[in-house]
Design a protein around this motif. Structure first.
Motif, PDB file in Angstrom:
ATOM      1  N   SER A 139      36.998  42.607  42.357  1.00  0.00           N
ATOM      2  CA  SER A 139      36.015  43.351  43.145  1.00  0.00           C
ATOM      3  C   SER A 139      34.775  42.498  43.352  1.00  0.00           C
ATOM      4  CB  SER A 139      35.654  44.674  42.468  1.00  0.00           C
ATOM      5  OG  SER A 139      34.947  45.508  43.378  1.00  0.00           O
ATOM      6  N   LEU A 144      33.435  47.407  38.967  1.00  0.00           N
ATOM      7  CA  LEU A 144      34.610  47.715  39.772  1.00  0.00           C
ATOM      8  C   LEU A 144      35.793  46.816  39.414  1.00  0.00           C
ATOM      9  CD1 LEU A 144      32.985  48.405  43.270  1.00  0.00           C
ATOM     10  CD2 LEU A 144      33.772  50.063  41.564  1.00  0.00           C
ATOM     11  N   ILE A 160      39.529  46.542  44.186  1.00  0.00           N
ATOM     12  CA  ILE A 160      38.731  47.663  44.669  1.00  0.00           C
ATOM     13  C   ILE A 160      37.564  47.096  45.468  1.00  0.00           C
ATOM     14  CG2 ILE A 160      37.279  49.631  44.062  1.00  0.00           C
ATOM     15  CD1 ILE A 160      38.892  50.026  41.552  1.00  0.00           C
ATOM     16  N   PRO A 162      34.118  47.756  47.919  1.00  0.00           N
ATOM     17  CA  PRO A 162      33.079  48.800  47.923  1.00  0.00           C
ATOM     18  C   PRO A 162      33.456  50.008  48.770  1.00  0.00           C
ATOM     19  CG  PRO A 162      32.067  46.638  48.097  1.00  0.00           C
ATOM     20  CD  PRO A 162      33.548  46.417  48.187  1.00  0.00           C
ATOM     21  N   VAL A 165      35.594  52.884  47.087  1.00  0.00           N
ATOM     22  CA  VAL A 165      35.071  53.702  45.992  1.00  0.00           C
ATOM     23  C   VAL A 165      35.315  55.195  46.195  1.00  0.00           C
ATOM     24  CG1 VAL A 165      32.954  54.422  44.806  1.00  0.00           C
ATOM     25  CG2 VAL A 165      33.418  51.991  45.176  1.00  0.00           C
ATOM     26  N   VAL A 169      37.841  55.568  43.282  1.00  0.00           N
ATOM     27  CA  VAL A 169      37.056  55.761  42.063  1.00  0.00           C
ATOM     28  C   VAL A 169      36.606  57.205  41.879  1.00  0.00           C
ATOM     29  CG1 VAL A 169      34.940  55.084  40.843  1.00  0.00           C
ATOM     30  CG2 VAL A 169      36.299  53.360  42.061  1.00  0.00           C
ATOM     31  N   TRP A 170      36.117  57.828  42.923  1.00  0.00           N
ATOM     32  CA  TRP A 170      35.518  59.152  42.771  1.00  0.00           C
ATOM     33  C   TRP A 170      36.471  60.229  42.256  1.00  0.00           C
ATOM     34  CZ3 TRP A 170      31.868  59.554  47.669  1.00  0.00           C
ATOM     35  CH2 TRP A 170      30.746  58.721  47.455  1.00  0.00           C
ATOM     36  N   ASN A 223      28.388  55.300  41.813  1.00  0.00           N
ATOM     37  CA  ASN A 223      28.409  54.902  43.229  1.00  0.00           C
ATOM     38  C   ASN A 223      28.898  53.470  43.424  1.00  0.00           C
ATOM     39  OD1 ASN A 223      27.161  57.069  45.139  1.00  0.00           O
ATOM     40  ND2 ASN A 223      25.939  57.180  43.261  1.00  0.00           N
ATOM     41  N   GLY A 224      29.454  52.874  42.359  1.00  0.00           N
ATOM     42  CA  GLY A 224      30.044  51.541  42.457  1.00  0.00           C
ATOM     43  C   GLY A 224      29.044  50.413  42.449  1.00  0.00           C
TER      44      GLY A 224
END
Length: 382
Positions: A139, A144, A160, A162, A165, A169-170, A223-224
């Protein structure tokens, strides 16, 4: 220049080394750690063993009940360190910036846009040259990359970006976010936050009110966002060793012999790293699991076994209380460069230092048990 960040993590490292070196273990549940009949814990286990619910730090007695037909092996740290050095040498061929995290994990920085291609080459090289599995996350930052690596396991690659995300990720539970331990997870659940996405949408000022400055970090991570840089040289703050006795110990002299052995191990590690320390700390755990630590800062920094043991012995005798004892440990901190000696001090400690270096050389060549202090010669298990 911007970089892609790789997190390389050797899968079930100790167990993988054992399966590689012992073909008869391949495909079987392999559990590496303390002795099953004592108070040892699982250091790591193969993926075959994980299907039975085995996990790191689990008591060995529990692991035996869950998977009685597993192969149980002791930790061979010297061998694992040698293999780790070989793996890191492979990493160094592909990346100039490397941050070791542990014996089996490292962050690498490579030119932006070349992350996945480099990850494929590294994974292929580690498998071809060392016959070991490695999972790699890619990443734009360490957070990440770590999460991508977890999703890649076992023995695969994952990137991953941005923009990924929200979708990747969420939806994950908050416990999957770096920095969220059981206590933080419980607090987040209390305010209705169960997924990383819910945390990302939560008002940052409210998180700061609840968690202090860490609340802002949680919001950024959700929020990454991660601004941590690659640390190519990780500063060592302390060197320590400890041991949990197989059974509660009532004999004070037996504990002192254990402290002598631990002092030798700590001294050896300090000299290997060319470090000395001024503060010696002893950790004592009693049979009821109550634990104390006591420290002493010395006038001069030390790396000799005898000086470390002398301070540790005095600390133990002054604070040991009533037996039995369950665990003892030694830590040396307040570290400094040990490459140089003040001449006056060197003259006073010259004989012991020379003896330490001779013993170090013998142990590196013939193994750690080739020579012992006289006090340990008749020392058997408790």
């Amino acid at each position: 220049m911007s970089h892609d960040i790789l997190l390389c993590d050797l899968d079930a490292f100790f167990a993988s080394v054992e399966q590689r070196d012992h073909p008869e273990y391949r495909g079987r549940s392999v559990i590496v750690g303390g002795r099953p009949d004592e108070r040892g814990v699982v250091a790591t286990c193969s993926y075959e063993a994980r299907k039975y619910g085995i996990r790191s730090a689990m008591p060995m007695s529990r692991a035996v009940k869950l998977c009685p037909n597993a192969v149980f092996l002791p930790v061979d740290m010297a061998r694992y360190r040698r293999v780790s050095a070989q793996v890191f040498a492979v990493y160094a061929r592909f990346a100039a910036q490397i941050e070791p995290v542990s014996i089996d994990e490292a962050y690498l920085a490579v030119p932006s846009g070349r992350g996945m291609a480099t990850a494929r080459k590294i994974r292929e090289a580690v498998r071809r040259e060392l016959n070991l599995p490695v999972s790699i996350g890619v990443s734009v930052n360490k957070l990440l990359a770590k999460m991508a690596c977890e999703l890649a396991k076992p023995d695969s690659l994952k990137q991953i970006k941005p923009e990924d995300v929200p979708a990747v990720v969420w939806p994950l539970p908050v416990r999957k976010l770096h920095g969220v331990g059981p206590h933080t997870e419980e607090r987040l659940h209390q305010i209705g936050v169960r997924t990383i996405g819910q945390l990302a949408a939560f008002l940052e000022s409210e998180l700061v009110r609840i968690f202090g400055s860490f609340g802002a970090t949680l919001h950024q991570y959700a929020n990454g966002i991660d601004t941590r840089e690659i640390e190519q040289v990780r500063k060592i703050k302390s060197v320590g060793e400890e041991t949990t006795f197989p059974r509660d110990v009532y004999d004070r002299e037996a504990v002192l012999r254990t402290l002598l052995e631990l002092a030798e191990q700590v001294g050896y590690r300090l000299r290997r790293k060319k470090l000395k320390g001024r503060t010696v700390t002893v950790k004592i755990r009693f049979s009821d699991f109550s634990t104390i630590t006591r420290s002493r800062t010395l006038l001069n920094s030390v790396d000799e076994d005898g000086a470390i043991y002398k301070a540790a012995r005095e600390l133990f005798l002054d604070n040991c209380g009533r037996p039995p004892w369950r665990l003892v440990g030694i830590q040396v901190s307040n570290l400094e460069d040990g490459s140089y000696e003040q001449l006056s001090l060197f003259a006073e400690r010259k004989k012991e230092k020379q003896l330490c270096f001779i013993i170090d050389e013998l142990r590196e060549k013939y193994g750690k048990d080739v020579i012992k202090k006289a006090a340990l010669l008749n020392f058997s298990s408790f």
